[in-house]
Motif scaffolding. Structure first.
Motif: not given
Length: 473
Positions: A336, A359, A363
């Protein structure tokens, strides 16, 4: 006077009287016959040739000197004259019949009203809404014939009518009659590649088109090979929806040449097209040439790190971006940070969807740091669902910084349907943050297992804090 002289005088008187009475001749008989025929034919005027035909079988002593060929030619000429008269009579009758037919046949407007009534829809000269109407191929053909009578039409919606697929050409050949069209919706119509080729030919006649939706047509893959030339002419196009169209790598190559030329484009949906991510063509990188873009949806596109980097670089040039959907792209997890620069500049972003992106704690921490630095101030909807790999520590950091998202109205942290997980120590941090989020109205927490005390705290939250949050647990 003597008897003999008296007799002679009477005889002379009778003879004189008989001379005064007109006598009928064979010619008089013929004339009467033709006069009767004239009255039976109404307005038709008899020609002298009719009388001549009657005497044609008689020999009056004059035909001997006449050449036979001349007689035959005369007969043919006379016959031709009669035929011409008959044709004229038929022509008049046909003309009258055609005129009567036009008077009796319904107008184009009446036909359109009847067509819509048959489908149980209200007729509108500007909005043709036939979504999910179980149209038949015959209905599509009939609709096509009605387009010349709808010059003010601005919207055509035929979505969820499977029979449109394979018959679209019958409709597109008449689209030039509705050149004021602004919206064309054909999603889930079982369109084929051939259909796409024929929508493309018609696009040159739709300069006012604002929205084009041909999504959820899985059989049009390969249809963009030779059919994007006219797409570039849609200078006013604002919305292009191609999600779930199974575009091929060759399609991606063609679209990468055309989409950057759509200078007015504001919404682009390419989701559920796996070849978007694996194609070597720089389609995502070329989005930088569309500075008016407000919404970019590339969910489930099989993005790799390289394609994610191309998108991140392009996003630096999208100052109007409000919606970014990267869901179901596993490569986002742990990467990210590649979007850090773009998210810092996206001051207008309101919706960020990162569902099922793998994720990790890093992140989640990045999102809170962005907000603490003054970014993502306008964020209203944040979707972090189906990210089971994020640790409890990551959720703690996220919940501790959640209070900074003052405009947030929807938050989803649900787990995948196949899993369940105990709600950790971050639950208390979550409740504390909720009291500082005045706009929050919807919180998704599906498949997080709450303890009895946690459940009671959640049930009492709205009453204790005078709130009306919908908890989806």
């Amino acid at each position: 006077m003597s008897a003999d002289s008296l007799k002679d005088e009477i005889q002379n008187s009778q003879d004189k009287h008989e001379e005064d009475i007109p006598r009928s001749s064979p010619f008089d008989f013929v004339i009467k016959q033709f006069q009767g025929k004239r009255s039976s034919l109404g307005k038709r005027k008899e020609q002298p040739s009719d009388i001549k035909k009657f005497f044609r079988s008689f020999d009056f002593g004059k035909s001997e000197g006449k050449d036979r060929n001349e007689i035959e030619e005369t007969e043919l000429n006379n016959s031709g004259s009669d035929d011409q008269i008959e044709k004229q009579d038929l022509s008049v009758e046909d003309g009258l019949s055609h005129l009567i037919s036009e008077v009796e046949s319904p107008s184009g407007e009446q036909r359109f009203n009847q067509f819509m009534q048959k489908l149980g829809k209200d007729a509108s000269s500007k909005n043709l809404d036939l979504n999910n109407c179980a149209l038949s191929a015959a209905d599509v053909t009939e609709l096509a014939s009605l387009l010349p009578f709808l010059p003010e039409l601005e919207e055509i919606s035929l979505s969820w009518n499977s029979c449109v697929g394979g018959t679209l050409k019958a409709l597109t050949v008449h689209l030039h009659h509705v050149n004021q069209l602004k919206v064309l919706r054909l999603n889930s119509c079982r369109l084929t590649a051939e259909d796409v080729t024929s929508l493309d030919t018609a696009l040159q006649h739709l300069p006012q088109l604002r929205k084009l939706d041909i999504s959820c047509n899985k059989e049009i893959g390969g249809g963009f090979k030779d059919s994007t030339a006219h797409l570039a002419s849609l200078k006013n196009l604002e919305v292009l929806d191609l999600h779930q169209c199974c575009v091929t790598e060759e399609d991606v190559a063609n679209l990468s040449q055309v989409i950057p030329l759509l200078s007015s484009l504001q919404e682009l949906n390419l989701s559920s097209n796996k070849n978007i991510g694996v194609s070597s063509e720089p389609l995502l990188g070329r989005l930088r040439f569309l500075p008016k873009l407000k919404s970019v949806a590339i969910s489930n596109c099989g993005l790799g790190e390289a394609s994610l980097s191309s998108l991140a670089e392009a996003a630096l040039h999208l100052p109007e971006l409000e919606i970014l959907d990267l869901s179901w792209n596993k490569c986002v997890g742990g990467n990210l940070k590649l979007l850090l620069g773009a998210l810092k500049l996206a001051t207008k972003i309101q919706v960020l969807r990162l569902s099922s992106c793998n994720l990790v704690a890093e992140d989640l921490a990045l999102l809170t740091l962005l907000r603490q630095d003054g970014h993502l101030a306008q964020l209203q909807k944040l979707d972090l669902s189906y990210n089971n790999n994020a640790s409890d520590e990551g959720w703690v950091v996220f919940c501790q910084g959640l209070a900074g998202f003052k405009e947030l109205s929807e938050l989803d942290v649900s787990l995948r349907p196949s899993s369940c997980r105990d709600c950790g120590t971050w639950f208390s941090d979550l409740l504390a943050a909720l009291t500082k989020l005045p706009a929050l109205a919807d919180l998704g927490m599906q498949r997080w297992v709450l303890s009895e005390s946690q459940r009671k705290r959640l049930e009492c939250f709205n009453q204790d804090n005078k709130r009306n949050i919908r908890f989806d647990c």
